[in-house]
Motif scaffolding. Structure first.
Motif, PDB file in Angstrom:
ATOM      1  N   ASN A  90      18.951  12.820 -34.434  1.00 35.88           N
ATOM      2  CA  ASN A  90      19.409  13.879 -32.955  1.00 35.88           C
ATOM      3  C   ASN A  90      20.242  12.593 -31.491  1.00 35.88           C
ATOM      4  O   ASN A  90      21.123  12.717 -31.235  1.00 35.88           O
ATOM      5  N   PHE A  91      19.871  11.009 -31.607  1.00 40.50           N
ATOM      6  CA  PHE A  91      20.406  10.665 -30.973  1.00 40.50           C
ATOM      7  C   PHE A  91      21.456   9.959 -31.926  1.00 40.50           C
ATOM      8  O   PHE A  91      22.312  10.013 -30.565  1.00 40.50           O
ATOM      9  N   TRP A  92      21.582   9.186 -32.621  1.00 42.89           N
ATOM     10  CA  TRP A  92      23.530   8.547 -33.489  1.00 42.89           C
ATOM     11  C   TRP A  92      23.725  10.054 -33.310  1.00 42.89           C
ATOM     12  O   TRP A  92      25.416   9.671 -32.863  1.00 42.89           O
ATOM     13  N   LYS A  93      23.719  11.384 -33.608  1.00 43.45           N
ATOM     14  CA  LYS A  93      24.501  12.371 -33.387  1.00 43.45           C
ATOM     15  C   LYS A  93      24.871  12.468 -31.640  1.00 43.45           C
ATOM     16  O   LYS A  93      26.452  13.256 -31.281  1.00 43.45           O
ATOM     17  N   PHE A  94      24.171  12.415 -30.510  1.00 43.19           N
ATOM     18  CA  PHE A  94      24.691  12.721 -29.469  1.00 43.19           C
ATOM     19  C   PHE A  94      25.440  11.255 -28.478  1.00 43.19           C
ATOM     20  O   PHE A  94      26.757  11.521 -28.517  1.00 43.19           O
ATOM     21  N   ALA A  95      25.727  10.149 -30.095  1.00 42.76           N
ATOM     22  CA  ALA A  95      25.723   8.923 -29.377  1.00 42.76           C
ATOM     23  C   ALA A  95      27.297   9.513 -29.627  1.00 42.76           C
ATOM     24  O   ALA A  95      28.142   8.571 -29.124  1.00 42.76           O
TER      25      ALA A  95
END
Length: 421
Positions: A90-95
């Motif tokens: 989720n973190f890398w998707k949001f970034a």
């Protein structure tokens, strides 16, 4: 971590590499881009600063495609590992999505800006600082906002108030980034307008200089070439010294000029003006006659506005005040010069001569020069400016051109303060 997440992560992380390489290239070779000049493009055009984040993103996207190849399946995961992996995804998707969003914002502004003429900041330090910090902020903001969005998702069920606060901070950061982009555009537009006006004015003035020399029967090809070299050398040198852009105080400009005088490359066309003056300083009659011949070059290169905004008026006034105070006292000037020369030969501070000969100077004149504030209000700078103003005439007296130099400065003062209507 699945292939899509690896792609998102690598695209973000890899962008730091070209940004770092570009920064090192700029620091190690801080010069204008000659290739662009050959192609009739200005090295500090908005286009390059505008497209830099897009270029980094596109290159890193292509490089990240290699991470899409399947990898061998990993070991079985327990529930805690699954949660941890999901949060990373989720973190890398949001970034990644934040990165894309910021690039879309930049693209939206660029559509409006590219409808105009190319925007230019003709100041390499400002230009490179802005485009590098801007590209870096696009990546960092994406990572920071992604962290906030991830925290919002984690705390949404357990502490909704905290999650809402974090989410609001995320929107504030994104709004601030859009505002920063707007300021970035405004800054480029303003500096570009200044550059365009200055260039247009210089072009017109330069054409007038050439026309004056072409129409003069007394001017031969050599005189026209000298005028061109003097004009180009002045523009190059004054830009290096920061003398017209208020980048350095008078104290700093003098040090830069002194460095230029000691340059090993002083014979080049870049230093032609210094070489030209140096050859005339011991020939007073020719010094004044050459000024009379080529003064249109100086007047065309320095507009009335530049004369005042660059504080040339203060320098001329300070020198004339000092000349009126001590210019006719040859014995005192000789004594001053000997002390200055001895101090310089012994590599000691030259401020000794000022305190020693301060009694020679009129207190009223000293106060008038101080009020001009050639440099800052710092005491050491002010004393240094006073030393230079009086020492200037000691040097001219030793060269034998003190009266000619004073006449030239008076004529320059008259030209700019009482222009013909």
């Amino acid at each position: 971590m699945d292939r899509k997440t690896r792609f998102f992560k690598n695209t973000l992380i890899l962008q730091f590499i070209p940004l770092l390489l570009l920064g090192l290239l700029i620091v190690s070779n801080f010069r204008e881009q000659k290739v662009l000049k050959i192609r009739q493009l200005h090295p500090y055009e908005f286009n390059y600063g505008e497209w830099l984040p897009f270029i980094f993103f596109a290159v890193c996207c292509i490089a990240s495609l290699f991470t899409l190849f399947p990898k061998p399946p990993g070991a079985p995961e327990d529930e805690a590992e699954i949660v941890k992996r999901k949060r990373k995804e989720n973190f890398w998707k949001f970034a990644f999505y934040c990165n894309v969003f910021l690039l879309l914002i930049i693209g939206g502004f660029s559509i409006l800006v590219f409808q105009k003429e190319p925007l230019i900041i003709d100041q390499p330090v400002h230009f490179y600082a802005i485009i590098l910090s801007r590209s870096l902020l696009v990546i960092i903001i994406s990572l920071v906002v992604a962290s906030f969005l991830l925290a919002t998702g984690i705390y949404w069920k357990t502490n909704k108030s905290f999650a809402v606060v974090v989410l609001i901070f995320s929107f504030i950061i994104m709004t601030a980034s859009v505002f920063f982009e707007f300021i970035f555009m405004v800054l480029f537009i303003q500096n570009s307008q200044i550059y365009t006006l200055t260039k247009s004015g210089n072009t017109v003035n330069q054409e007038e200089v050439y026309q004056d020399y072409q129409q003069s029967e007394e001017t031969d090809d050599e005189g026209g070439q000298t005028a061109t070299l003097l004009y180009d050398s002045w523009n190059s040198l004054i830009k290096d010294w920061g003398g017209t852009e208020d980048e350095n105080e008078f104290f700093g400009v003098r040090k830069l000029i002194n460095t230029s005088l000691q340059s090993d490359d002083v014979e080049s066309d870049h230093y032609y003006l210094l070489h030209f003056i140096n050859n005339l300083k011991n020939i007073p009659n020719e010094l004044y006659s050459e000024f009379e011949t080529y003064k249109p070059v100086f007047y065309s290169a320095v507009s009335e506005e530049t004369y005042h905004t660059a504080h040339f008026d203060k320098i001329v006034n300070a020198l004339l005040l000092a000349h009126d105070d001590i210019g006719g006292q040859n014995d005192k000037l000789v004594e001053m010069y000997k002390t200055m020369e001895d101090d310089e030969g012994n590599n000691t501070s030259q401020d000794k001569y000022f305190s020693k000969f301060e009694g020679y100077f009129s207190p009223e004149t000293i106060q008038k020069i101080k009020e001009l504030k050639l440099s800052s209000d710092d005491f050491a700078y002010t004393e240094s400016d006073l030393m230079w103003c009086y020492g200037f005439w000691a040097r001219r007296n030793n060269e034998g051109n003190i009266q000619e130099t004073a006449a030239i400065l008076k004529e320059i003062k008259e030209h700019y303060e009482n222009p013909e209507e």
